[in-house]
Write a protein that holds these residues in place. Structure first.
Motif, PDB file in Angstrom:
ATOM      1  N   GLY A  87       0.801  -1.222   0.000  1.00 35.51           N
ATOM      2  CA  GLY A  87       0.000   0.000   0.000  1.00 35.51           C
ATOM      3  C   GLY A  87       0.828   1.262   0.000  1.00 35.51           C
ATOM      4  N   LEU A  88       2.064   1.192   0.496  1.00 33.74           N
ATOM      5  CA  LEU A  88       2.953   2.350   0.502  1.00 33.74           C
ATOM      6  C   LEU A  88       3.719   2.469  -0.815  1.00 33.74           C
ATOM      7  N   LEU A  89       4.271   1.374  -1.285  1.00 35.52           N
ATOM      8  CA  LEU A  89       5.134   1.409  -2.466  1.00 35.52           C
ATOM      9  C   LEU A  89       4.362   1.683  -3.749  1.00 35.52           C
ATOM     10  N   ILE A  90       3.099   1.257  -3.816  1.00 32.00           N
ATOM     11  CA  ILE A  90       2.347   1.466  -5.048  1.00 32.00           C
ATOM     12  C   ILE A  90       2.167   2.949  -5.348  1.00 32.00           C
ATOM     13  N   SER A  91       2.102   3.792  -4.322  1.00 26.86           N
ATOM     14  CA  SER A  91       1.978   5.235  -4.546  1.00 26.86           C
ATOM     15  C   SER A  91       3.245   5.800  -5.165  1.00 26.86           C
ATOM     16  N   ILE A  93       5.276   4.142  -7.139  1.00 30.82           N
ATOM     17  CA  ILE A  93       5.297   3.663  -8.527  1.00 30.82           C
ATOM     18  C   ILE A  93       4.399   4.521  -9.405  1.00 30.82           C
ATOM     19  N   PHE A  94       3.183   4.776  -8.955  1.00 29.39           N
ATOM     20  CA  PHE A  94       2.239   5.525  -9.773  1.00 29.39           C
ATOM     21  C   PHE A  94       2.583   7.009  -9.820  1.00 29.39           C
ATOM     22  N   ALA A  95       3.216   7.535  -8.777  1.00 33.10           N
ATOM     23  CA  ALA A  95       3.613   8.941  -8.792  1.00 33.10           C
ATOM     24  C   ALA A  95       4.618   9.206  -9.899  1.00 33.10           C
ATOM     25  N   GLY A  96       5.459   8.216 -10.212  1.00 29.61           N
ATOM     26  CA  GLY A  96       6.473   8.397 -11.245  1.00 29.61           C
ATOM     27  C   GLY A  96       6.049   7.965 -12.627  1.00 29.61           C
ATOM     28  N   MET A  97       4.772   7.632 -12.819  1.00 30.76           N
ATOM     29  CA  MET A  97       4.324   7.093 -14.090  1.00 30.76           C
ATOM     30  C   MET A  97       4.624   8.032 -15.264  1.00 30.76           C
ATOM     31  N   PHE A  98       4.490   9.347 -15.059  1.00 30.37           N
ATOM     32  CA  PHE A  98       4.682  10.310 -16.147  1.00 30.37           C
ATOM     33  C   PHE A  98       5.797  11.308 -15.854  1.00 30.37           C
ATOM     34  N   LEU A  99       6.524  11.130 -14.751  1.00 30.56           N
ATOM     35  CA  LEU A  99       7.590  12.059 -14.409  1.00 30.56           C
ATOM     36  C   LEU A  99       8.810  11.832 -15.291  1.00 30.56           C
ATOM     37  N   GLY A 100       9.422  12.916 -15.717  1.00 25.56           N
ATOM     38  CA  GLY A 100      10.650  12.820 -16.492  1.00 25.56           C
ATOM     39  C   GLY A 100      10.450  12.680 -17.975  1.00 25.56           C
ATOM     40  N   LYS A 101       9.227  12.713 -18.460  1.00 26.53           N
ATOM     41  CA  LYS A 101       8.991  12.682 -19.895  1.00 26.53           C
ATOM     42  C   LYS A 101       7.927  13.711 -20.243  1.00 26.53           C
ATOM     43  N   ARG A 102       8.114  14.331 -21.365  1.00 20.41           N
ATOM     44  CA  ARG A 102       7.219  15.415 -21.754  1.00 20.41           C
ATOM     45  C   ARG A 102       5.805  14.892 -21.951  1.00 20.41           C
ATOM     46  N   ILE A 103       4.844  15.615 -21.411  1.00 21.68           N
ATOM     47  CA  ILE A 103       3.440  15.270 -21.633  1.00 21.68           C
ATOM     48  C   ILE A 103       3.067  15.712 -23.045  1.00 21.68           C
ATOM     49  N   ALA A 258       8.468  12.212  -3.952  1.00 19.29           N
ATOM     50  CA  ALA A 258       7.785  12.512  -2.690  1.00 19.29           C
ATOM     51  C   ALA A 258       6.822  13.677  -2.855  1.00 19.29           C
ATOM     52  N   ILE A 259       7.242  14.710  -3.607  1.00 15.19           N
ATOM     53  CA  ILE A 259       6.353  15.852  -3.845  1.00 15.19           C
ATOM     54  C   ILE A 259       5.111  15.413  -4.612  1.00 15.19           C
ATOM     55  N   ALA A 260       5.301  14.548  -5.619  1.00 11.85           N
ATOM     56  CA  ALA A 260       4.155  14.054  -6.389  1.00 11.85           C
ATOM     57  C   ALA A 260       3.176  13.292  -5.505  1.00 11.85           C
ATOM     58  N   VAL A 261       3.715  12.447  -4.617  1.00 18.93           N
ATOM     59  CA  VAL A 261       2.845  11.696  -3.705  1.00 18.93           C
ATOM     60  C   VAL A 261       2.112  12.648  -2.767  1.00 18.93           C
ATOM     61  N   LEU A 262       2.807  13.651  -2.268  1.00 21.60           N
ATOM     62  CA  LEU A 262       2.177  14.618  -1.358  1.00 21.60           C
ATOM     63  C   LEU A 262       1.089  15.425  -2.059  1.00 21.60           C
ATOM     64  N   ALA A 295      -1.864   9.922  -6.524  1.00 17.53           N
ATOM     65  CA  ALA A 295      -0.428  10.184  -6.606  1.00 17.53           C
ATOM     66  C   ALA A 295       0.003  10.281  -8.063  1.00 17.53           C
ATOM     67  N   MET A 296      -0.614   9.488  -8.933  1.00 17.75           N
ATOM     68  CA  MET A 296      -0.326   9.583 -10.359  1.00 17.75           C
ATOM     69  C   MET A 296      -0.756  10.942 -10.914  1.00 17.75           C
ATOM     70  N   ILE A 297      -1.910  11.426 -10.488  1.00 11.48           N
ATOM     71  CA  ILE A 297      -2.348  12.757 -10.905  1.00 11.48           C
ATOM     72  C   ILE A 297      -1.388  13.813 -10.371  1.00 11.48           C
ATOM     73  N   GLY A 298      -0.913  13.607  -9.135  1.00  7.43           N
ATOM     74  CA  GLY A 298       0.099  14.507  -8.597  1.00  7.43           C
ATOM     75  C   GLY A 298       1.349  14.529  -9.454  1.00  7.43           C
ATOM     76  N   GLY A 299       1.750  13.361  -9.965  1.00  3.67           N
ATOM     77  CA  GLY A 299       2.904  13.290 -10.854  1.00  3.67           C
ATOM     78  C   GLY A 299       2.671  14.021 -12.160  1.00  3.67           C
TER      79      GLY A 299
END
Length: 481
Positions: A87-91, A93-103, A258-262, A295-299
């Motif tokens: 339950g902790l680690l999945i956030s 993973i999903f927070a970084g789904m789109f980080l680091g690549k141009r939308i 961490a910022i994305a998860v927050l 968290a993914m939306i945060g990312g």
């Protein structure tokens, strides 16, 4: 729970992962099946746990065997830590789904990924439709299971171990804690079946001429089967975008995640507050929604800001993927290690019915619908979606790599763009997270109707819009000859 126990539990996960990698290198069967080391490590943890090793030792009846019989080799405290980790680690993973690549712009993504999105929605919506029908007609009346079992196919297959593990609290809050064990078991069967069936389908595609990139006799190298990279093909796992003397690059990217998860947590708190203020007396939905889809939306929000203000391109996609990969490996081992086989055994017939139905649907959709919905390179593009629909994104990538080893088709970019439109909703996205509370609040029929409409719309769009492009292309090629 002492800090020492928590730390030792994490160290054990690392040891299990290393042992599992050695098994992958030495055992031919795991190589042929392309089994990830995390699955092997989770299987080892499960074998040494209370349900297998504990049960076998308990048969001796000896006094010395009593601790092992009750908790297996690891003990109750370690299993408790492992049970909380998914339950902790999945956030993360999903927070970084789109980080680091141009939308990408919607038109740019839609042009290439449109057919892929239609096929992906077909697979996901079909899993809900068939699962809910089975729950309404069989699982509820015959076995007394709640209607939310109709969502287990999509959660276990499309969502995978991460989603199944991350929804543990949600299952408990709605009064069906057994759902997590059933979903984790289905995720394991789905991943194994996805890889095995995928390799069989690729061989069928080669023999029947469906594949455009492979010919009979071609196969992955020995190193690829062992999960190793040849010396001449090795590359950096990530790029240093900041100097380590100022801040460790890994720590910097962990801070970004961490910022994305927050951000996702703040969104969830805001939605829960609005719900409690406006309509909680009549309906509770966000009280059951887990953190990871938000968290993914945060990312996504954070990446939009990065695209706007990060002129030096500090965030490195490969570094984010390394953190995601580490989190996923730890998640899978801990989830499988804390899996309860007793729950699956107690519901073995419903479990098998859901699993068989899900497998038959995914294979049938690939064989019958993919050629009619994907306008070009349907085999290479469809095999990735098939793998993802039964396991995780990595399964789809593995199968695409086998089917298109030189990356000559548009399968990879189309698959990547599809994730931008599919994953916010299915495979652990908002629909997956909201399905359980929605079914609990409103019953299975509204969800069934919505998914049926989506299924029909996706199939018709794929066949009548994108499928006709394939026919027009084939006609023009014939005329040119």
């Amino acid at each position: 729970m002492s800090p020492e126990i928590i730390g030792f539990s994490l160290l054990l996960l690392g040891v299990l992962l290393l042992i599992a990698k050695l098994v992958r290198v030495k055992w031919k069967l795991t190589q042929r099946l392309f089994l990830p080391s995390s699955i092997i490590g989770g299987g080892i943890a499960l074998l040494l746990g209370p349900d297998i090793l504990g049960s076998l030792v308990g048969l001796t009846g000896a006094d010395w065997a009593e601790p092992l019989a009750e908790n297996g080799l690891f003990g109750a405290d370690i299993l408790e830590v492992w049970g909380a980790l998914p339950g902790l680690l999945i956030s993360v993973i999903f927070a970084g789904m789109f980080l680091g690549k141009r939308i990408p712009k919607p038109r740019e993504a839609g042009r290439l990924a449109g057919p892929q999105v239609a096929f992906g929605f077909t697979l996901s919506a079909g899993q809900y439709v068939l699962g809910l029908l089975l729950a309404i007609l069989v699982l509820g009346p015959v076995f007394g299971l709640p209607p939310l079992t109709g969502a287990l196919i999509e959660i276990g297959f499309e969502g995978g171990h991460g989603t199944a593990g991350g929804l543990g609290n949600t299952f408990e809050e709605v009064g069906f804690p057994e759902g997590q064990d059933l979903a984790l078991g289905m995720a394991t069967i789905g991943l194994l079946t996805g890889i095995i069936a995928g390799i069989i389908l690729i061989n069928w595609g080669v023999r029947s001429g469906k594949s455009t990139q492979l010919r009979a006799g071609s196969s992955p190298s020995v190193s690829e089967q062992m999960g190793l990279v040849e010396k001449e093909n090795r590359r950096a796992a990530a790029t240093l975008t900041v100097h380590p003397s100022s801040v460790e690059p890994l720590a910097l990217h962990f801070g970004v995640l961490a910022i994305a998860v927050l951000i996702g947590q703040l969104i969830l708190w805001a939605l829960q507050y609005l719900e409690s203020w406006l309509w909680a007396d009549q309906l509770e939905l966000f009280a059951y929604v887990p953190l990871f889809p938000l968290a993914m939306i945060g990312g996504i929000i954070l990446q939009l800001l990065i695209d706007r203000f990060d002129k030096r391109e500090i965030v490195d996609r490969q570094m984010v993927e390394r953190i995601q990969g580490f989190s996923l490996d730890m998640l899978v081992i801990s989830a499988l290690g804390s899996l309860s086989l007793q729950v699956i055994a107690a519901n073995i017939v419903p479990f098998l019915l859901l699993t068989v139905l899900g497998v038959v649907w995914c294979i049938s959709a690939f064989v019958l619908l993919a050629p009619r919905m994907l306008p070009d390179y349907w085999f290479e593009r469809g095999i990735g979606d098939f793998g993802q629909s039964m396991g995780v994104t990595a399964t789809g990538l593995i199968l695409m790599r086998v089917a298109d080893p030189e990356l000559r088709t548009p399968a990879y970019p189309a698959f990547g763009y599809k994730q931008l439109l599919l994953e916010p909703f299915f495979g652990g996205g908002l629909v997956t997270a909201a399905a359980i509370p929605l079914i609990v609040q409103f019953g299975p029929y509204p969800m069934l109707v919505v998914m049926a409409i989506l299924l029909v719309a996706a199939v018709l769009t794929g066949m009548l819009v994108f499928g006709r492009k394939r026919n027009r292309q084939a006609t023009s090629d014939t005329a040119a000859q």
